[in-house]
Write a protein that holds these residues in place. Structure first.
Motif, PDB file in Angstrom:
ATOM      1  N   PHE A   9      12.962  22.197  34.753  1.00 53.07           N
ATOM      2  CA  PHE A   9      14.385  22.292  35.099  1.00 53.07           C
ATOM      3  C   PHE A   9      14.973  20.895  34.979  1.00 53.07           C
ATOM      4  CE2 PHE A   9      12.521  25.864  37.490  1.00 53.07           C
ATOM      5  CZ  PHE A   9      13.369  26.898  37.112  1.00 53.07           C
ATOM      6  N   LEU A  10      15.934  20.724  34.096  1.00 57.82           N
ATOM      7  CA  LEU A  10      16.523  19.397  33.865  1.00 57.82           C
ATOM      8  C   LEU A  10      18.013  19.428  34.145  1.00 57.82           C
ATOM      9  CD1 LEU A  10      14.935  18.565  30.372  1.00 57.82           C
ATOM     10  CD2 LEU A  10      13.917  18.264  32.633  1.00 57.82           C
ATOM     11  N   CYS A  11      18.486  18.470  34.925  1.00 55.60           N
ATOM     12  CA  CYS A  11      19.933  18.386  35.126  1.00 55.60           C
ATOM     13  C   CYS A  11      20.536  17.879  33.816  1.00 55.60           C
ATOM     14  CB  CYS A  11      20.300  17.514  36.321  1.00 55.60           C
ATOM     15  SG  CYS A  11      20.751  15.833  35.932  1.00 55.60           S
ATOM     16  N   THR A  12      21.670  18.442  33.486  1.00 56.04           N
ATOM     17  CA  THR A  12      22.237  18.187  32.159  1.00 56.04           C
ATOM     18  C   THR A  12      22.704  16.745  31.955  1.00 56.04           C
ATOM     19  OG1 THR A  12      23.706  19.135  30.491  1.00 56.04           O
ATOM     20  CG2 THR A  12      24.637  18.887  32.696  1.00 56.04           C
ATOM     21  N   TRP A  13      23.168  16.092  33.029  1.00 58.63           N
ATOM     22  CA  TRP A  13      23.833  14.802  32.867  1.00 58.63           C
ATOM     23  C   TRP A  13      22.867  13.659  32.598  1.00 58.63           C
ATOM     24  CZ3 TRP A  13      28.635  15.496  31.861  1.00 58.63           C
ATOM     25  CH2 TRP A  13      29.282  16.608  32.380  1.00 58.63           C
ATOM     26  N   CYS A  14      21.752  13.670  33.291  1.00 52.87           N
ATOM     27  CA  CYS A  14      20.804  12.557  33.112  1.00 52.87           C
ATOM     28  C   CYS A  14      19.526  13.016  32.423  1.00 52.87           C
ATOM     29  CB  CYS A  14      20.457  11.914  34.459  1.00 52.87           C
ATOM     30  SG  CYS A  14      21.782  10.871  35.084  1.00 52.87           S
ATOM     31  N   SER A  15      18.797  13.920  33.072  1.00 51.71           N
ATOM     32  CA  SER A  15      17.444  14.231  32.606  1.00 51.71           C
ATOM     33  C   SER A  15      17.438  14.948  31.261  1.00 51.71           C
ATOM     34  CB  SER A  15      16.708  15.052  33.659  1.00 51.71           C
ATOM     35  OG  SER A  15      16.773  14.376  34.889  1.00 51.71           O
ATOM     36  N   TYR A  16      18.361  15.889  31.087  1.00 49.62           N
ATOM     37  CA  TYR A  16      18.406  16.583  29.795  1.00 49.62           C
ATOM     38  C   TYR A  16      18.763  15.597  28.685  1.00 49.62           C
ATOM     39  CZ  TYR A  16      19.372  20.101  26.274  1.00 49.62           C
ATOM     40  OH  TYR A  16      19.350  20.846  25.128  1.00 49.62           O
ATOM     41  N   THR A  17      19.686  14.699  28.994  1.00 48.84           N
ATOM     42  CA  THR A  17      20.076  13.685  28.015  1.00 48.84           C
ATOM     43  C   THR A  17      18.911  12.728  27.762  1.00 48.84           C
ATOM     44  OG1 THR A  17      22.296  13.876  28.907  1.00 48.84           O
ATOM     45  CG2 THR A  17      21.910  12.043  27.434  1.00 48.84           C
ATOM     46  N   GLY A  18      18.147  12.417  28.822  1.00 54.94           N
ATOM     47  CA  GLY A  18      16.945  11.586  28.657  1.00 54.94           C
ATOM     48  C   GLY A  18      15.923  12.279  27.769  1.00 54.94           C
ATOM     49  N   ALA A  19      15.786  13.597  27.957  1.00 51.25           N
ATOM     50  CA  ALA A  19      14.857  14.368  27.123  1.00 51.25           C
ATOM     51  C   ALA A  19      15.324  14.361  25.667  1.00 51.25           C
ATOM     52  CB  ALA A  19      14.760  15.802  27.645  1.00 51.25           C
ATOM     53  N   ASP A  20      16.633  14.481  25.500  1.00 47.77           N
ATOM     54  CA  ASP A  20      17.213  14.452  24.159  1.00 47.77           C
ATOM     55  C   ASP A  20      16.938  13.095  23.498  1.00 47.77           C
ATOM     56  OD1 ASP A  20      18.598  15.920  22.286  1.00 47.77           O
ATOM     57  OD2 ASP A  20      20.517  14.995  22.800  1.00 47.77           O
ATOM     58  N   LEU A  21      17.099  12.039  24.286  1.00 48.26           N
ATOM     59  CA  LEU A  21      16.841  10.698  23.766  1.00 48.26           C
ATOM     60  C   LEU A  21      15.368  10.547  23.369  1.00 48.26           C
ATOM     61  CD1 LEU A  21      17.832   7.795  23.213  1.00 48.26           C
ATOM     62  CD2 LEU A  21      17.261   7.254  25.586  1.00 48.26           C
ATOM     63  N   ALA A  22      14.481  11.124  24.196  1.00 45.57           N
ATOM     64  CA  ALA A  22      13.049  11.071  23.860  1.00 45.57           C
ATOM     65  C   ALA A  22      12.822  11.710  22.488  1.00 45.57           C
ATOM     66  CB  ALA A  22      12.220  11.786  24.935  1.00 45.57           C
ATOM     67  N   GLY A  23      13.526  12.818  22.245  1.00 42.50           N
ATOM     68  CA  GLY A  23      13.392  13.502  20.964  1.00 42.50           C
ATOM     69  C   GLY A  23      13.947  12.684  19.809  1.00 42.50           C
ATOM     70  N   THR A  24      15.154  12.162  19.999  1.00 39.42           N
ATOM     71  CA  THR A  24      15.772  11.415  18.896  1.00 39.42           C
ATOM     72  C   THR A  24      15.074  10.072  18.667  1.00 39.42           C
ATOM     73  OG1 THR A  24      17.451  10.575  20.397  1.00 39.42           O
ATOM     74  CG2 THR A  24      18.057  12.478  19.079  1.00 39.42           C
ATOM     75  N   SER A  25      14.424   9.542  19.724  1.00 43.96           N
ATOM     76  CA  SER A  25      13.683   8.278  19.571  1.00 43.96           C
ATOM     77  C   SER A  25      12.259   8.523  19.063  1.00 43.96           C
ATOM     78  CB  SER A  25      13.573   7.553  20.912  1.00 43.96           C
ATOM     79  OG  SER A  25      14.784   7.473  21.554  1.00 43.96           O
ATOM     80  N   ARG A  26      11.953   9.781  18.871  1.00 41.77           N
ATOM     81  CA  ARG A  26      10.623  10.186  18.427  1.00 41.77           C
ATOM     82  C   ARG A  26       9.520   9.767  19.395  1.00 41.77           C
ATOM     83  NH1 ARG A  26      10.918  12.114  13.138  1.00 41.77           N
ATOM     84  NH2 ARG A  26      12.885  11.647  12.143  1.00 41.77           N
ATOM     85  N   SER A  27       9.856   9.755  20.694  1.00 42.40           N
ATOM     86  CA  SER A  27       8.809   9.534  21.710  1.00 42.40           C
ATOM     87  C   SER A  27       7.960  10.796  21.741  1.00 42.40           C
ATOM     88  CB  SER A  27       9.427   9.323  23.091  1.00 42.40           C
ATOM     89  OG  SER A  27      10.185   8.155  23.119  1.00 42.40           O
ATOM     90  N   LYS A  28       6.677  10.612  21.709  1.00 38.09           N
ATOM     91  CA  LYS A  28       5.790  11.784  21.664  1.00 38.09           C
ATOM     92  C   LYS A  28       5.545  12.303  23.074  1.00 38.09           C
ATOM     93  CE  LYS A  28       3.106  11.260  17.416  1.00 38.09           C
ATOM     94  NZ  LYS A  28       4.178  11.830  16.651  1.00 38.09           N
ATOM     95  N   TYR A  29       5.812  13.584  23.251  1.00 41.78           N
ATOM     96  CA  TYR A  29       5.434  14.192  24.533  1.00 41.78           C
ATOM     97  C   TYR A  29       4.944  15.617  24.302  1.00 41.78           C
ATOM     98  CZ  TYR A  29      10.204  16.176  24.733  1.00 41.78           C
ATOM     99  OH  TYR A  29      11.381  16.833  24.468  1.00 41.78           O
ATOM    100  N   ALA A  30       4.173  16.080  25.276  1.00 41.95           N
ATOM    101  CA  ALA A  30       3.527  17.381  25.160  1.00 41.95           C
ATOM    102  C   ALA A  30       4.565  18.475  24.925  1.00 41.95           C
ATOM    103  CB  ALA A  30       2.732  17.663  26.437  1.00 41.95           C
ATOM    104  N   ASP A  31       4.237  19.376  24.012  1.00 43.98           N
ATOM    105  CA  ASP A  31       5.195  20.451  23.711  1.00 43.98           C
ATOM    106  C   ASP A  31       4.967  21.675  24.597  1.00 43.98           C
ATOM    107  OD1 ASP A  31       2.896  21.405  22.668  1.00 43.98           O
ATOM    108  OD2 ASP A  31       3.618  21.590  20.607  1.00 43.98           O
ATOM    109  N   ASN A  32       4.367  21.438  25.757  1.00 43.00           N
ATOM    110  CA  ASN A  32       4.084  22.549  26.667  1.00 43.00           C
ATOM    111  C   ASN A  32       5.295  22.963  27.494  1.00 43.00           C
ATOM    112  OD1 ASN A  32       1.683  20.817  26.153  1.00 43.00           O
ATOM    113  ND2 ASN A  32       0.637  22.539  27.102  1.00 43.00           N
ATOM    114  N   ILE A  33       6.324  22.118  27.499  1.00 44.26           N
ATOM    115  CA  ILE A  33       7.436  22.427  28.402  1.00 44.26           C
ATOM    116  C   ILE A  33       8.467  23.358  27.767  1.00 44.26           C
ATOM    117  CG2 ILE A  33       7.184  20.272  29.716  1.00 44.26           C
ATOM    118  CD1 ILE A  33       9.808  19.334  28.386  1.00 44.26           C
ATOM    119  N   ARG A  34       8.991  24.208  28.627  1.00 43.25           N
ATOM    120  CA  ARG A  34      10.117  25.076  28.264  1.00 43.25           C
ATOM    121  C   ARG A  34      11.259  24.635  29.161  1.00 43.25           C
ATOM    122  NH1 ARG A  34       6.846  25.288  25.245  1.00 43.25           N
ATOM    123  NH2 ARG A  34       5.602  27.004  24.454  1.00 43.25           N
TER     124      ARG A  34
END
Ligand code: FES
Length: 138
Positions: A9-34
Motif C-alpha cells: 500500500f503506497l501513498c500517492t504523494w510520496c511513496s508511490y512517486t518514490g516507487a516510480d522514481l525507482a523504476g525510472t532510475s532503473r533501481s533494481k527491486y524484487a518484482d514480488n510486490i503488487r
C-alpha cells in the motif's frame, strides 16, 4: 525458490512517486510486490491488511510520507498511532512480525524504496508461505 506475494500500500504523494522514481532510475527491486495506491497512509485501515493476508498475500508493506511531510497534515500520524495496535492484533492471530511492515519513503527516495522492498521481500521469503490466520477463514 519460494516467491512471496507481497501487497504494498503506497501513498500517492510520496511513496508511490518514490516507487516510480525507482523504476525510472532503473533501481533494481524484487518484482514480488503488487502495488495498491492510496491517497494517504492514513487511509489504510487494519482491515485492508487483514484482507490482503486472508486473500493470499504472504506479506504486506505499508509506505507513506515521512512524519511531518504528509500531504493531509496528520494522516501519517494516524498511521503511526494505528500501526502498533494493528501489529498487536496480528501477533495475537499468529502473524509473524516480519510479514507486515510500515516504512516511510519520500518522492525523491527511489533507491530507499528499492532497498526497503528487497529487504522486506527477503524477510518474508525466509518466513515461507503465509498460512491463513486461525479463525478467519470463511
Ligand atoms: S499523504 Fe503520504 S502519508 Fe499522508
Amino acid at each position: 525458490m519460494f516467491e512471496p506475494k507481497i501487497v504494498a500500500f503506497l501513498c500517492t504523494w510520496c511513496s508511490y512517486t518514490g516507487a516510480d522514481l525507482a523504476g525510472t532510475s532503473r533501481s533494481k527491486y524484487a518484482d514480488n510486490i503488487r502495488v495498491i495506491r492510496v491517497m494517504c497512509s492514513g487511509r489504510i485501515e487494519p482491515s485492508f491488511v487483514f484482507k490482503a493476508l486472508k486473500e493470499g498475500a504472504d506479506g504486506v508493506l505499508i509506505c507513506g510520507c515521512h512524519p511531518g511531510d504528509c500531504h493531509y497534515q496528520n494522516g501519517n500520524v494516524k498511521t503511526i498511532r494505528r500501526y502498533p495496535l494493528m501489529k498487536k492484533m496480528l501477533a495475537e492471530l499468529g502473524v509473524e512480525d516480519a510479514r507486515v511492515q510500515l516504512s516511510w519513503v519520500s518522492a525523491s527516495e527511489g533507491d530507499r524504496f528499492a532497498k526497503i522492498v528487497n529487504e522486506f521481500t527477503e524477510g518474508v521469503r525466509k518466513l515461507g508461505p503465509f498460512k491463513i490466520m486461525a479463525g478467519t477463514s470463511g
